[in-house]
Design a protein around this motif. Structure first.
Motif, PDB file in Angstrom:
ATOM      1  N   LEU A  13       0.836  -1.197   0.000  1.00 24.30           N
ATOM      2  CA  LEU A  13       0.000   0.000   0.000  1.00 24.30           C
ATOM      3  C   LEU A  13       0.878   1.257   0.000  1.00 24.30           C
ATOM      4  N   SER A  14       0.488   2.186  -0.808  1.00 21.26           N
ATOM      5  CA  SER A  14       1.178   3.476  -0.792  1.00 21.26           C
ATOM      6  C   SER A  14       0.604   4.331   0.319  1.00 21.26           C
ATOM      7  N   SER A  15       1.286   5.375   0.670  1.00 22.94           N
ATOM      8  CA  SER A  15       0.788   6.267   1.706  1.00 22.94           C
ATOM      9  C   SER A  15      -0.521   6.902   1.296  1.00 22.94           C
ATOM     10  N   VAL A  16      -0.682   7.213   0.011  1.00 22.66           N
ATOM     11  CA  VAL A  16      -1.919   7.834  -0.469  1.00 22.66           C
ATOM     12  C   VAL A  16      -3.069   6.860  -0.314  1.00 22.66           C
ATOM     13  N   GLN A  17      -2.842   5.575  -0.666  1.00 22.20           N
ATOM     14  CA  GLN A  17      -3.894   4.579  -0.523  1.00 22.20           C
ATOM     15  C   GLN A  17      -4.267   4.410   0.937  1.00 22.20           C
ATOM     16  N   ALA A  18      -3.275   4.390   1.806  1.00 19.90           N
ATOM     17  CA  ALA A  18      -3.552   4.223   3.225  1.00 19.90           C
ATOM     18  C   ALA A  18      -4.381   5.373   3.751  1.00 19.90           C
ATOM     19  N   GLY A  73       4.925   6.625   7.788  1.00 17.81           N
ATOM     20  CA  GLY A  73       3.611   6.421   7.173  1.00 17.81           C
ATOM     21  C   GLY A  73       3.303   4.952   6.906  1.00 17.81           C
ATOM     22  N   MET A  74       4.028   4.043   7.557  1.00 18.24           N
ATOM     23  CA  MET A  74       3.831   2.611   7.328  1.00 18.24           C
ATOM     24  C   MET A  74       2.448   2.167   7.829  1.00 18.24           C
ATOM     25  N   THR A  75       1.777   1.335   7.044  1.00 19.05           N
ATOM     26  CA  THR A  75       0.473   0.774   7.425  1.00 19.05           C
ATOM     27  C   THR A  75       0.659  -0.525   8.201  1.00 19.05           C
ATOM     28  N   LEU A  93     -11.684  -9.783  14.364  1.00 14.85           N
ATOM     29  CA  LEU A  93     -11.216  -8.391  14.405  1.00 14.85           C
ATOM     30  C   LEU A  93     -10.092  -8.208  13.391  1.00 14.85           C
ATOM     31  N   ASN A  94     -10.201  -7.186  12.564  1.00 11.49           N
ATOM     32  CA  ASN A  94      -9.175  -6.914  11.556  1.00 11.49           C
ATOM     33  C   ASN A  94      -9.183  -5.408  11.276  1.00 11.49           C
ATOM     34  N   ILE A  95      -8.352  -4.655  11.994  1.00 14.10           N
ATOM     35  CA  ILE A  95      -8.308  -3.195  11.864  1.00 14.10           C
ATOM     36  C   ILE A  95      -7.053  -2.808  11.090  1.00 14.10           C
ATOM     37  N   ILE A  96      -7.223  -2.013  10.064  1.00 13.68           N
ATOM     38  CA  ILE A  96      -6.070  -1.481   9.319  1.00 13.68           C
ATOM     39  C   ILE A  96      -5.918  -0.006   9.685  1.00 13.68           C
ATOM     40  N   ALA A  97      -4.677   0.384   9.978  1.00 12.00           N
ATOM     41  CA  ALA A  97      -4.446   1.758  10.441  1.00 12.00           C
ATOM     42  C   ALA A  97      -3.185   2.323   9.807  1.00 12.00           C
ATOM     43  N   PHE A 121      -1.980 -10.583  15.238  1.00 12.94           N
ATOM     44  CA  PHE A 121      -0.823 -10.375  14.367  1.00 12.94           C
ATOM     45  C   PHE A 121      -1.117  -9.227  13.409  1.00 12.94           C
ATOM     46  N   CYS A 122      -0.064  -8.787  12.702  1.00  9.15           N
ATOM     47  CA  CYS A 122      -0.221  -7.813  11.617  1.00  9.15           C
ATOM     48  C   CYS A 122      -0.281  -8.584  10.311  1.00  9.15           C
ATOM     49  N   ALA A 123      -1.330  -8.336   9.528  1.00 12.96           N
ATOM     50  CA  ALA A 123      -1.555  -9.114   8.317  1.00 12.96           C
ATOM     51  C   ALA A 123      -0.913  -8.502   7.071  1.00 12.96           C
ATOM     52  N   ILE A 124      -0.160  -7.407   7.202  1.00 11.38           N
ATOM     53  CA  ILE A 124       0.519  -6.837   6.047  1.00 11.38           C
ATOM     54  C   ILE A 124       1.632  -7.804   5.615  1.00 11.38           C
ATOM     55  N   PRO A 125       1.709  -8.177   4.338  1.00 11.94           N
ATOM     56  CA  PRO A 125       2.750  -9.116   3.888  1.00 11.94           C
ATOM     57  C   PRO A 125       4.152  -8.630   4.271  1.00 11.94           C
TER      58      PRO A 125
END
Length: 344
Positions: A13-18, A73-75, A93-97, A121-125
């Motif tokens: 994900l880019s910072s803009v997408q986040a 700016g890391m997601t 529960l699955n919150i993206i921030a 856990f964090c689900a970001i690859p």
């Protein structure tokens, strides 16, 4: 219990997408227990995470922002595992921030925790952030038994009996420690674990009793439902039996003097008689409700038929009879007084 699921974005994900991701915020009443996770620039561990909690309602806070040390700016996500054996799977529960999202990277959600362990856990690859949350029963503060109810379903006849079979579905809920077991008893048998709707196909009257126990050991009062199952009837393809009887005063030739009364009878041993009809002297068929008196002199023909509740109609029956005028009301003079007669 409130569950929250938010779809993950595409890889890298880019910072803009986040920043375009909507803020995850539920407006349920805040719980007394607040559990906070934070994240920063690390991909190997959360900056902070709780390790213990008490069973029951909780407010989960996840913040990944500049205030928590995220300068790139890391997601990150806070995701609860719902598949690995050995862990509780009742909180989805699955919150993206991201520091650039609408909430500034801070999100809250209400959940209901049950005793046991949760894996998060964090689900970001590529991220290896993982941990465990151990939940205890809180010293047995749950003293409220579950709510439990039952519903009976199936095809019913006009009397409310279930034709062929009845299915009993039991439902239970507990807003504190959660439901542990649901049990049922059929016709005063031993209680057994309920796992799926119960089908009862034996003809007769039945009673299903039921109860539920929560994870704190509280058991509900026993509820019950009573119903009757009847054997399905075979398809009725047989028409009714129908007959007619003619009654009245007869002369020596069998004619009916003055009038004749026709009584029609019908019977059906399967679905039952629905209607009886008659026709006098070729007139259109009419509904028969009571015996019919015919006083018009002459020859008469009564036709009749019956139809059952399955729609089967009998063949047409026929009764033919003659009515003659009643002359018993006239008197002739004595011999020698003349030959004419007069009415009395």
């Amino acid at each position: 219990m409130v569950l929250l699921g938010v779809a993950l974005p595409a890889l890298f994900l880019s910072s803009v997408q986040a920043a375009a991701q909507p803020r995850v915020q539920l407006t349920a009443q805040a719980a007394d227990q607040v559990l906070t996770w934070t994240a920063d620039d690390s991909m190997t561990a959360y900056k902070s995470a709780p390790s213990t909690a008490t069973a029951g309602p909780a407010t989960i806070v996840f913040e990944n922002s500049a205030a928590t040390g995220n300068t790139t700016g890391m997601t990150h996500t806070l995701t609860f595992d719902i598949s690995t054996p050995g862990y509780n799977h009742d909180v989805n529960l699955n919150i993206i921030a991201s520091p650039f999202d609408a909430g500034g990277g801070r999100h809250e959600v209400q959940v209901n925790l049950t005793p046991g362990k949760y894996r998060f856990f964090c689900a970001i690859p590529g991220h290896q952030m993982v941990g465990e949350l151990v939940v205890t029963d809180g010293g047995g503060t749950d003293t409220t038994a579950p709510q439990v109810s039952a519903q009976v379903a199936g095809d019913q006849d006009a009397s409310g009996n279930y034709v062929g079979s009845a299915t009993v579905t039991i439902s239970a809920s507990d807003t504190e420690s959660g439901v542990d077991t649901v049990e049922y008893s059929l016709d005063n048998g031993a209680f057994t674990a309920y796992s799926a709707p119960v089908s009862v196909n034996q003809a007769g009257a039945h009673t299903v009793r039921y109860r539920a126990t929560d994870k704190a050991g509280n058991t509900s009062p026993v509820g019950s439902v009573t119903f009757t199952v009847v054997t399905p009837q075979e398809e009725d393809t047989t028409p009714p039996q129908v007959t007619a009887q003619v009654a009245g005063e007869k002369d020596g030739d069998g004619n009916y003097v003055g009038s004749a009364t026709v009584t029609i009878s019908a019977s059906d041993t399967e679905s039952g008689v629905d209607t009886v009809e008659y026709s006098l002297d070729g007139q259109p068929f009419a509904v028969y409700t009571q015996p019919l008196t015919v006083g018009q002199p002459g020859t008469h023909t009564m036709t009749y038929r019956a139809t059952d509740k399955a729609g089967n109609t009998s063949g047409v029956g026929t009764a033919t009879f003659m009515v003659i005028k009643d002359t018993s009301g006239t008197e002739c003079p004595k011999p020698g007084k003349g030959s004419s007669c007069k009415e009395k």
